[in-house]
Design a protein around this motif. Structure first.
Motif, mmCIF file in Angstrom:
data_model
loop_
_atom_site.group_PDB
_atom_site.id
_atom_site.type_symbol
_atom_site.label_atom_id
_atom_site.label_comp_id
_atom_site.label_asym_id
_atom_site.label_seq_id
_atom_site.Cartn_x
_atom_site.Cartn_y
_atom_site.Cartn_z
ATOM 1 N N ALA A 52 1.134 -1.079 -0.143
ATOM 2 C CA ALA A 52 -0.045 -0.106 0.058
ATOM 3 C C ALA A 52 0.955 1.236 0.039
ATOM 4 C CB ALA A 52 -1.043 0.018 1.203
ATOM 5 N N VAL A 53 1.828 1.175 0.706
ATOM 6 C CA VAL A 53 2.866 2.385 0.848
ATOM 7 C C VAL A 53 3.465 2.699 -0.579
ATOM 8 C CG1 VAL A 53 4.782 3.272 1.834
ATOM 9 C CG2 VAL A 53 3.120 2.317 3.301
ATOM 10 N N ALA A 54 4.049 1.666 -1.155
ATOM 11 C CA ALA A 54 4.740 1.646 -2.392
ATOM 12 C C ALA A 54 3.640 2.180 -3.282
ATOM 13 C CB ALA A 54 5.036 0.308 -2.835
ATOM 14 N N ALA A 55 2.426 1.649 -3.293
ATOM 15 C CA ALA A 55 1.625 2.304 -4.335
ATOM 16 C C ALA A 55 1.058 3.427 -4.351
ATOM 17 C CB ALA A 55 0.279 1.353 -4.137
ATOM 18 N N GLY A 56 1.424 4.139 -2.884
ATOM 19 C CA GLY A 56 0.935 5.528 -2.984
ATOM 20 C C GLY A 56 2.017 6.387 -3.158
ATOM 21 N N GLY B 157 3.951 5.128 -5.863
ATOM 22 C CA GLY B 157 3.765 5.093 -7.348
ATOM 23 C C GLY B 157 2.899 5.971 -8.011
ATOM 24 N N THR B 158 1.911 6.492 -7.191
ATOM 25 C CA THR B 158 0.982 7.548 -8.132
ATOM 26 C C THR B 158 1.667 8.851 -8.235
ATOM 27 O OG1 THR B 158 0.311 8.276 -5.835
ATOM 28 C CG2 THR B 158 -0.984 6.480 -6.990
ATOM 29 N N GLY B 159 2.811 8.874 -7.221
ATOM 30 C CA GLY B 159 3.711 10.325 -7.769
ATOM 31 C C GLY B 159 4.732 10.246 -8.937
ATOM 32 N N VAL B 160 4.803 8.828 -9.600
ATOM 33 C CA VAL B 160 5.760 8.878 -10.690
ATOM 34 C C VAL B 160 5.673 9.874 -11.827
ATOM 35 C CG1 VAL B 160 6.857 7.452 -12.442
ATOM 36 C CG2 VAL B 160 6.147 6.507 -9.952
ATOM 37 N N ASN B 161 6.541 10.648 -12.034
ATOM 38 C CA ASN B 161 6.676 11.795 -13.059
ATOM 39 C C ASN B 161 6.513 11.077 -14.443
ATOM 40 O OD1 ASN B 161 6.644 13.880 -14.434
ATOM 41 N ND2 ASN B 161 8.645 14.824 -13.954
ATOM 42 N N THR B 162 5.423 11.368 -15.160
ATOM 43 C CA THR B 162 5.451 10.752 -16.693
ATOM 44 C C THR B 162 5.953 11.656 -17.567
ATOM 45 O OG1 THR B 162 3.139 11.558 -16.730
ATOM 46 C CG2 THR B 162 3.518 9.330 -15.754
ATOM 47 N N SER B 163 6.557 12.709 -17.576
ATOM 48 C CA SER B 163 6.975 13.594 -18.601
ATOM 49 C C SER B 163 8.542 13.522 -18.519
ATOM 50 C CB SER B 163 6.669 14.952 -18.179
ATOM 51 O OG SER B 163 6.823 15.640 -17.011
ATOM 52 N N PHE B 164 8.889 13.972 -19.597
ATOM 53 C CA PHE B 164 10.357 13.966 -19.838
ATOM 54 C C PHE B 164 10.847 14.994 -20.823
ATOM 55 C CE2 PHE B 164 8.888 11.098 -23.135
ATOM 56 C CZ PHE B 164 9.778 11.712 -24.229
ATOM 57 N N SER B 165 11.850 15.421 -21.022
ATOM 58 C CA SER B 165 12.304 16.426 -21.905
ATOM 59 C C SER B 165 13.690 16.121 -22.453
ATOM 60 C CB SER B 165 12.481 17.922 -21.037
ATOM 61 O OG SER B 165 13.726 17.730 -20.313
ATOM 62 N N GLN B 166 13.954 16.909 -23.482
ATOM 63 C CA GLN B 166 15.344 16.729 -24.142
ATOM 64 C C GLN B 166 16.492 16.753 -23.305
ATOM 65 O OE1 GLN B 166 16.067 17.918 -28.318
ATOM 66 N NE2 GLN B 166 17.449 19.286 -27.387
ATOM 67 N N ASP B 167 16.468 17.621 -22.244
ATOM 68 C CA ASP B 167 17.533 17.838 -21.277
ATOM 69 C C ASP B 167 17.773 16.514 -20.344
ATOM 70 O OD1 ASP B 167 17.328 20.421 -21.896
ATOM 71 O OD2 ASP B 167 16.255 21.048 -20.240
ATOM 72 N N ASP B 168 16.659 15.680 -20.295
ATOM 73 C CA ASP B 168 16.903 14.296 -19.689
ATOM 74 C C ASP B 168 17.787 13.368 -20.268
ATOM 75 O OD1 ASP B 168 15.261 15.115 -17.675
ATOM 76 O OD2 ASP B 168 13.450 14.386 -18.588
ATOM 77 N N PHE B 169 18.115 13.543 -21.548
ATOM 78 C CA PHE B 169 18.934 12.712 -22.370
ATOM 79 C C PHE B 169 20.274 13.250 -22.468
ATOM 80 C CE2 PHE B 169 14.699 11.667 -23.542
ATOM 81 C CZ PHE B 169 14.580 10.506 -23.715
ATOM 82 N N LEU B 170 20.490 14.708 -22.070
ATOM 83 C CA LEU B 170 21.937 15.168 -21.992
ATOM 84 C C LEU B 170 22.775 14.651 -20.793
ATOM 85 C CD1 LEU B 170 20.781 18.644 -23.118
ATOM 86 C CD2 LEU B 170 21.941 17.003 -24.664
ATOM 87 N N PRO B 171 24.064 14.545 -20.961
ATOM 88 C CA PRO B 171 24.735 14.592 -19.825
ATOM 89 C C PRO B 171 24.934 15.726 -18.904
ATOM 90 C CG PRO B 171 26.229 15.331 -21.625
ATOM 91 C CD PRO B 171 24.744 15.178 -22.157
#
Length: 721
Positions: A445-449, A451-465
């Protein structure tokens, strides 16, 4: 119900593994050699463009490039020359920029079509007749500092600040940074995707050559930047990650396998099987022409984990039978009878789970599902058939040559380290099963809570060093030493020093489809830009109908081309006024004649940038205000590389009242005006275009050079009828 006689298949495998192990080994080695041929065909794909393929915004952008791009001629790309100094408007800094431009233009393999910089502007302000680089250099060399300061002040009112940093002071004629632009004509270049995808590109090659020219010239205050360099660093990120992660993982895996197998030949068989699984999977990758992307980095780790699991199960189950006194073939038959069914069931469910990703609209997700499913299938074949056959073959060879075996005791046998630990889980299940289950439920239950806050967006910056790497990175020897990365630091610098001055955080392109010869077409396009979100740049001019400040977005469309030609040509201006009902400079009637006259004028090429040949599609470009995409490299980007939003249409009530006021002197009947007003209001609402924005690498350069494909924003489709 279909009766599947799987035991016949198992018996056939038992026979091949036990009686003909050499043949099995040979067949698997031949398949390995065949699939290894595909390793040389593996290409790389990185960045964010791979995630936009097939999306409505990407399809609209493709249509914009198809309908409004240059039909014949050479594609263009731009390279930015970012100069940083105590004062880039001082004479020495201006000369360094001009000489850099001259060196770049002299290289034929750089395909330079034009150069543009603040130094060029200052030189032509000092001497309007200075056309070539040599003449501009001579002009600045002959000028005194006071003359240069005066030229800066005169040029400041003509848009000079757009290419200078935020600290530009026209009175003191000083600024700490500037951006020059080199425009290249490169056949076959695709600058619209450069910077968002990895792999080789003509743009990358040219911009890396520009880097070499600048470095050899000793111009240390000039940084070369562009979409091609960004693409090259995308590819280097994948390479460096694999060079560091794979050897480290291999060492740890080898240590674990030594503990698990405790026999040199068994260890060799296990390692060879793992290598074969990798070769088969990546060979398939090359033969199937599937590019290796950032998401596929997880596949080797996945295959190693599954392969190690299968290998340990097979070898230890075989050892259990051998410890009971059974022979080589009998022990392996019992092992395969029990394990192959379990292996194939586990593989089947896992493969089906990964193949579910084929329903995704994102290409990289589909590739991950397909490659993972194929790789796991290869792994179960290798560890379910090849490894048992190799084990039978080597054990027979040992018996024939009287070679001793090591580590024959199973890992979980009595007296072993793992064997002493195994009773404890059973004890928990007997003594406190409900307590254990309650703890599992609470933890779930704690892990599921979380899990609902996982960020589903990304940007080009996430692929940069990151702009700063750990110190131990630089102590690694070749070939593990990572490349030097400058893209992140350069982007941070541009965000910090140029966004406020430019007033632009990128561009938005609206792709609009519909009958553009209808009377309401241009007014609908105009109204769609009314009252935009706060992130859009507002037009500086007031409305013509009232003295109120404009609430329209600062856009560029076919309407602007019509207005520009009307200012230059009196007869066309008269034609526009005759068909402009409300006096806002936008024709309402007889649009077919307006377009025909415009396309027969010197403004033909400009009109074709915004009007398709069938006159059923147009594009509208808007500007976004500057926003800091990244404040520090360690934080999550506040704005994704691709964000969706919508332009709000002008309210019908306000549109109607405004129309009534401005049309009072028109001879048309009131009923006709009312019908026309309602029609325009409804079309305006229908054309509330959704638009997709992206952070453009060339957003700085587009202010000082003609727009190219690389400076366009992403767009989405809107239609009116």
């Amino acid at each position: 119900m279909v009766d599947l006689d799987y035991q016949a298949v198992i018996d056939r495998i038992d026979y091949l593994v036990g009686e003909r192990p050499g043949t099995v080994i040979l067949v698997f080695l031949l398949v390995t050699a065949g699939l290894a041929a595909g390793l040389g065909g593996i290409s790389t794909s990185s960045g964010t463009s791979q995630f936009t393929s097939g999306s409505p915004a990407q399809q609209a952008l493709d249509q914009v490039d198809e309908k409004f791009g240059t039909s014949f001629g050479t594609d263009t790309a731009s390279t930015q020359l970012i100069q940083r100094d105590q004062n880039v408007l001082a004479k020495p800094a201006l000369l360094r920029m001009l000489r850099t431009e001259k060196r770049v233009r002299e290289r034929e393999n750089l395909h330079v079509a034009a150069t543009s910089s603040v130094a060029d502007t200052i030189a032509t302000t000092l001497d309007p007749s200075a056309r070539t680089e040599r003449e501009r250099i001579d002009t600045v060399e002959d000028a005194t500092p006071s003359e240069i300061d005066a030229a800066v002040k005169r040029a400041a009112g003509g848009g000079l600040a757009g290419s200078l940093s935020n600290d530009f002071n026209p009175e003191a004629a000083s600024a700490s940074a500037t951006v020059g632009v080199v425009t290249h004509e490169i056949p076959g270049s695709d600058s619209s995707s450069a910077g968002t995808s990895g792999g080789s590109s003509p743009v990358t090659t040219v911009q890396q050559r520009v880097q070499s020219v600048v470095q050899r010239g000793g111009t240390s205050d000039v940084t070369v930047f562009g979409s091609g360099i960004l693409s090259a660093e995308f590819g280097n990120v994948i390479t460096d990650s694999l060079l560091i992660v794979v050897p480290a993982a291999a060492i740890l895996i080898l240590l674990f396998l030594v503990f698990s197998y405790r026999d040199p030949l068994d260890l060799l068989i296990g390692v060879v099987s793992l290598v074969m699984a990798i070769i088969w999977t990546f060979g398939f990758l090359g033969l199937a022409d599937i590019p290796f992307s950032q998401m596929l980095v997880v596949v080797p780790a996945l295959l190693l984990a599954v392969g190690i699991d299968f290998g340990i199960h097979a070898i230890n189950r075989y050892r259990e039978e051998r410890s009971e006194g059974y022979g080589v073939v009998e022990s392996m038959e019992t092992t395969t009878d029990q394990l192959l069914v379990a292996f194939f069931i586990v593989t089947g469910t896992t493969v089906l789970g990964f193949l579910a990703n084929l329903t995704s609209s994102l290409g990289p997700i589909r590739d991950l599902g397909l490659v993972s499913a194929i790789g796991i299938t290869f792994t179960v074949l290798i560890f379910g058939i090849f490894l048992p056959a190799a084990k039978v073959y080597t054990d027979r060879w040992r018996e024939e040559h009287d070679i001793p075996q090591f580590g024959m005791q199973p890992l979980g046998g009595e007296g072993s380290l793992i064997g002493r630990f195994l009773p404890y889980p059973v004890l928990v299940a007997r003594k406190a099963p409900y307590v254990f289950l309650a703890l599992v439920v609470i933890f779930t239950a704690v892990a599921a809570g979380y899990g609902t806050g996982v960020n589903t967006s990304f940007s080009q910056d996430d692929f940069l060093p990151p702009s700063q790497t750990p110190g131990w990175y630089h102590t690694l020897p070749e070939p593990f030493a990572p490349h030097e990365y400058h893209t992140t630091a350069t982007l941070d610098y541009l965000d910090e020093h140029f966004t406020a001055a430019s007033g632009s955080g990128g561009s938005v392109t609206m792709y609009i489809r519909g009958p553009l010869r209808k009377d309401y077409a241009l007014e609908s396009i105009h109204h769609a830009s009314y009252d935009p979100p706060d992130s859009f740049v507002i037009s500086n001019s007031s409305t013509l109908a009232t003295s109120e400040p404009s609430r329209y977005a600062n856009t560029r469309s076919i309407i602007d081309v019509i207005r520009s030609y009307a200012q230059r040509d009196a007869s066309f201006r008269h034609l526009v006024r005759e068909n402009d009902v409300n006096g806002n400079g936008i024709p309402d009637d007889d649009l077919g004649t307006i377009y025909d006259r415009l396309l027969d004028s010197p403004y033909h090429d400009q009109a074709r940038e915004y009007l398709s040949r069938d006159e059923r599609a147009t594009r509208v470009s808007s500007r976004r205000r500057g926003t800091r995409v990244r404040r520090t490299s360690s934080r999550t980007p506040t704005t994704s590389i691709t964000a969706t939003g919508s332009t709000r249409s002008r309210p019908a009530s306000r549109s109607s009242s405004s129309t009534s006021r401005t049309r009072s002197s028109n001879p048309r009947s009131r009923a006709s005006r009312s019908r026309s007003s309602r029609r325009r209001s409804s079309c305006c609402s229908a054309s509330g275009c959704s638009a997709t924005t992206r952070r453009s690498v060339s957003s700085i350069s587009s202010r000082s050079s003609s727009p190219s494909r690389s400076s366009r924003g992403r767009c989405a489709t809107s239609a009116f009828r």
